[in-house]
Motif scaffolding. Structure first.
Motif, PDB file in Angstrom:
ATOM      1  N   GLN A 151      21.698  45.806  26.356  1.00 47.29           N
ATOM      2  CA  GLN A 151      21.463  44.556  25.629  1.00 47.29           C
ATOM      3  C   GLN A 151      22.775  43.874  25.286  1.00 47.29           C
ATOM      4  OE1 GLN A 151      18.967  45.041  22.223  1.00 47.29           O
ATOM      5  NE2 GLN A 151      18.856  42.867  21.751  1.00 47.29           N
ATOM      6  N   SER A 152      23.814  44.672  25.033  1.00 48.68           N
ATOM      7  CA  SER A 152      25.114  44.093  24.688  1.00 48.68           C
ATOM      8  C   SER A 152      25.795  43.438  25.888  1.00 48.68           C
ATOM      9  CB  SER A 152      26.033  45.164  24.100  1.00 48.68           C
ATOM     10  OG  SER A 152      26.301  46.175  25.055  1.00 48.68           O
ATOM     11  N   TRP A 153      25.283  43.729  27.094  1.00 43.76           N
ATOM     12  CA  TRP A 153      25.872  43.123  28.296  1.00 43.76           C
ATOM     13  C   TRP A 153      25.112  41.870  28.731  1.00 43.76           C
ATOM     14  CZ3 TRP A 153      27.068  47.614  32.256  1.00 43.76           C
ATOM     15  CH2 TRP A 153      27.987  48.500  31.662  1.00 43.76           C
ATOM     16  N   ARG A 154      24.138  41.466  27.974  1.00 45.50           N
ATOM     17  CA  ARG A 154      23.229  40.417  28.414  1.00 45.50           C
ATOM     18  C   ARG A 154      23.968  39.140  28.815  1.00 45.50           C
ATOM     19  NH1 ARG A 154      18.209  39.434  24.640  1.00 45.50           N
ATOM     20  NH2 ARG A 154      17.848  41.552  25.431  1.00 45.50           N
ATOM     21  N   ASN A 155      25.011  38.790  28.074  1.00 39.93           N
ATOM     22  CA  ASN A 155      25.724  37.542  28.348  1.00 39.93           C
ATOM     23  C   ASN A 155      27.163  37.765  28.808  1.00 39.93           C
ATOM     24  OD1 ASN A 155      23.583  35.716  27.577  1.00 39.93           O
ATOM     25  ND2 ASN A 155      23.966  36.339  25.449  1.00 39.93           N
ATOM     26  N   THR A 156      27.516  39.029  29.064  1.00 37.73           N
ATOM     27  CA  THR A 156      28.903  39.318  29.455  1.00 37.73           C
ATOM     28  C   THR A 156      29.275  38.626  30.762  1.00 37.73           C
ATOM     29  OG1 THR A 156      28.743  41.478  28.357  1.00 37.73           O
ATOM     30  CG2 THR A 156      30.551  41.167  29.903  1.00 37.73           C
ATOM     31  N   TRP A 157      28.322  38.539  31.699  1.00 37.92           N
ATOM     32  CA  TRP A 157      28.615  37.934  33.004  1.00 37.92           C
ATOM     33  C   TRP A 157      29.032  36.481  32.888  1.00 37.92           C
ATOM     34  CZ3 TRP A 157      25.797  33.699  34.578  1.00 37.92           C
ATOM     35  CH2 TRP A 157      24.591  33.456  33.912  1.00 37.92           C
ATOM     36  N   LYS A 158      28.593  35.816  31.823  1.00 42.79           N
ATOM     37  CA  LYS A 158      28.911  34.391  31.663  1.00 42.79           C
ATOM     38  C   LYS A 158      30.389  34.156  31.389  1.00 42.79           C
ATOM     39  CE  LYS A 158      24.309  33.088  29.953  1.00 42.79           C
ATOM     40  NZ  LYS A 158      23.560  32.449  28.840  1.00 42.79           N
ATOM     41  N   LYS A 185      25.369  27.857  34.761  1.00 43.75           N
ATOM     42  CA  LYS A 185      25.038  28.598  33.541  1.00 43.75           C
ATOM     43  C   LYS A 185      26.224  29.367  32.965  1.00 43.75           C
ATOM     44  CE  LYS A 185      20.123  29.215  34.590  1.00 43.75           C
ATOM     45  NZ  LYS A 185      19.672  28.430  33.423  1.00 43.75           N
ATOM     46  N   ARG A 186      27.329  29.422  33.705  1.00 41.32           N
ATOM     47  CA  ARG A 186      28.485  30.167  33.209  1.00 41.32           C
ATOM     48  C   ARG A 186      29.101  29.468  31.999  1.00 41.32           C
ATOM     49  NH1 ARG A 186      33.955  30.381  33.611  1.00 41.32           N
ATOM     50  NH2 ARG A 186      34.855  32.493  33.596  1.00 41.32           N
ATOM     51  N   ASP A 187      29.747  30.258  31.135  1.00 38.72           N
ATOM     52  CA  ASP A 187      30.405  29.732  29.940  1.00 38.72           C
ATOM     53  C   ASP A 187      31.589  28.857  30.343  1.00 38.72           C
ATOM     54  OD1 ASP A 187      31.494  29.207  27.502  1.00 38.72           O
ATOM     55  OD2 ASP A 187      32.111  31.270  27.058  1.00 38.72           O
ATOM     56  N   ASP A 188      31.493  27.556  30.107  1.00 37.15           N
ATOM     57  CA  ASP A 188      32.526  26.620  30.542  1.00 37.15           C
ATOM     58  C   ASP A 188      33.836  26.772  29.777  1.00 37.15           C
ATOM     59  OD1 ASP A 188      31.356  25.397  32.645  1.00 37.15           O
ATOM     60  OD2 ASP A 188      30.489  23.751  31.505  1.00 37.15           O
ATOM     61  N   VAL A 189      33.786  27.353  28.586  1.00 41.48           N
ATOM     62  CA  VAL A 189      34.981  27.465  27.759  1.00 41.48           C
ATOM     63  C   VAL A 189      35.896  28.582  28.257  1.00 41.48           C
ATOM     64  CG1 VAL A 189      35.829  27.850  25.413  1.00 41.48           C
ATOM     65  CG2 VAL A 189      33.697  26.586  25.776  1.00 41.48           C
TER      66      VAL A 189
END
Length: 381
Positions: A50-57, A88-92
């Protein structure tokens, strides 16, 4: 009826959860692990914890790869995945590396990747087309290639790049550039008669430049000017233009291609090694122009200490000895002459003795070597 877990099983599950070291790994370690796998696998790994859910972004290294021989459905799905991932990737988050390898690259997707890389401080960009056949069509706007952060760029794809005499790429941080199978087409606005192009003057830190299998269309003069350039390779270039090279720190020059090669140089005061391999064919046997071009090229590269020639180049020099001997050999500081051949040498090299003598007269300490197993001229991507 569902089977109820015993208190002992539930207790062990809680213990395992508390001891889940992978889940508790720092983001820096996770990103390091992710750097060894492709982007699709990174996205799938988000299901493991669950902690990796958004790591790829926020992962700084993107590795898109498909092929080498996927079916049409796989290629279509791959293109859709790449579009969705980038949107969908984190633009920052800063993006360090994009490695894109596929046998199916559309202009639309290529444009999106380039724009995304240029706007996200990408330092390493590789775009490699894996197919053998030239199937790409259309042109591409080379003015999109502008970045203050890009340090390494590899373009190995058979798209065309439209260029103009006023165009210079702006890559102040770029140190290595490899371009393979790209067609450069010079467009002349308002009937401008000048067909000279200088693409690399906006690369103040460029140290290594390799052009491999490229086509130069509608160009009379191709200028390579760089104060920091140390290594230049021109491999199998489809061209009919003159190359003008001004690079005071250039130490290594490699050419492999047709005998019709015209070179003018300036300030090659640091040149140490030259690898010159050409193609000899019976059709040029009775044309002295080609040996004159070859000798003129040697004149431009005369400060080299080491010279490598293939058997075809030596054959060409052995023709028209009166033209060869008209001037002294321009190499006056040669220490090493290497003859390379991937085929069996003639039983007797007597026919080439005058060529070896031609070089040794200007460099008495010259040592001649023969290499029957030379490494192919290729570049690591």
């Amino acid at each position: 009826m569902a089977r109820r877990e015993s208190p002992k099983v539930r207790s062990r599950a809680r213990a395992l959860s508390k001891n889940d070291r992978i889940t508790r790994l720092p983001d820096g370690v996770i990103h390091h692990i992710f750097s060894f796998i492709d982007t699709r696998s990174i996205v799938r790994s988000s299901l493991l914890s669950q902690s990796w859910r958004n790591t790829w972004k926020s992962h700084p290294h993107l590795n898109f790869e498909i092929g080498p021989s996927p079916d049409q459905a796989s290629s279509s799905n791959f293109s859709k995945f790449a579009h969705r991932f980038l949107s969908k990737r984190d633009d920052v988050t800063e993006l360090s590396t994009i490695d894109f390898r596929s046998n199916s690259i559309t202009l639309q997707l290529l444009r999106k990747i380039v724009i995304y890389a240029m706007s996200h401080r990408t330092r390493n960009l590789k775009i490699v087309f894996l197919g053998d056949k030239q199937t790409r069509r259309g042109g591409f706007d080379s003015s999109l290639f502008r970045s203050r952060y890009l340090e390494h760029l590899v373009l190995s794809i058979d798209f065309g790049l439209k260029i103009s005499p006023s165009l210079t790429w702006d890559f102040p941080a770029l140190t290595t550039l490899t371009i393979k199978r790209v067609t450069f087409t010079l467009q002349l606005p308002n009937g401008d008669a000048s067909r000279s192009i200088d693409l690399f003057s906006g690369f103040p830190n460029l140290k290594t430049l390799a052009l491999d299998g490229c086509t130069l269309s509608n160009i009379d003069t191709f200028i390579i000017k760089s104060n920091e350039l140390e290594s230049l390779s021109l491999i199998c270039i489809n061209q009919s233009c003159e190359f003008v090279v001004a690079a005071p720190k250039l130490s290594s020059f490699t050419y492999n291609g047709i005998a019709r090669f015209s070179l003018a140089t300036k300030d090659l005061c640091s040149l140490k090694s030259v690898n010159f391999q050409t193609i000899y064919h019976r059709s040029i046997q009775g044309q002295p122009m080609f040996i004159e071009l070859l000798i003129n090229t040697f004149q431009q590269l005369c400060k080299a200490k080491s010279l490598t020639l293939n058997l075809d180049a030596v054959k060409l020099l052995s023709k028209f000895p009166e033209l060869r001997e008209r001037r002294n050999c321009p190499f006056t500081s040669l220490q090493s002459l290497t003859l390379v051949s991937r085929h069996r040498l003639p039983k007797s090299l007597t026919a080439f003795a005058s060529v070896f003598d031609y070089f040794s007269r200007s460099s008495p300490a010259l040592k001649v070597h023969i290499d029957l197993n030379p490494k192919p001229l290729q570049f690591r991507y």
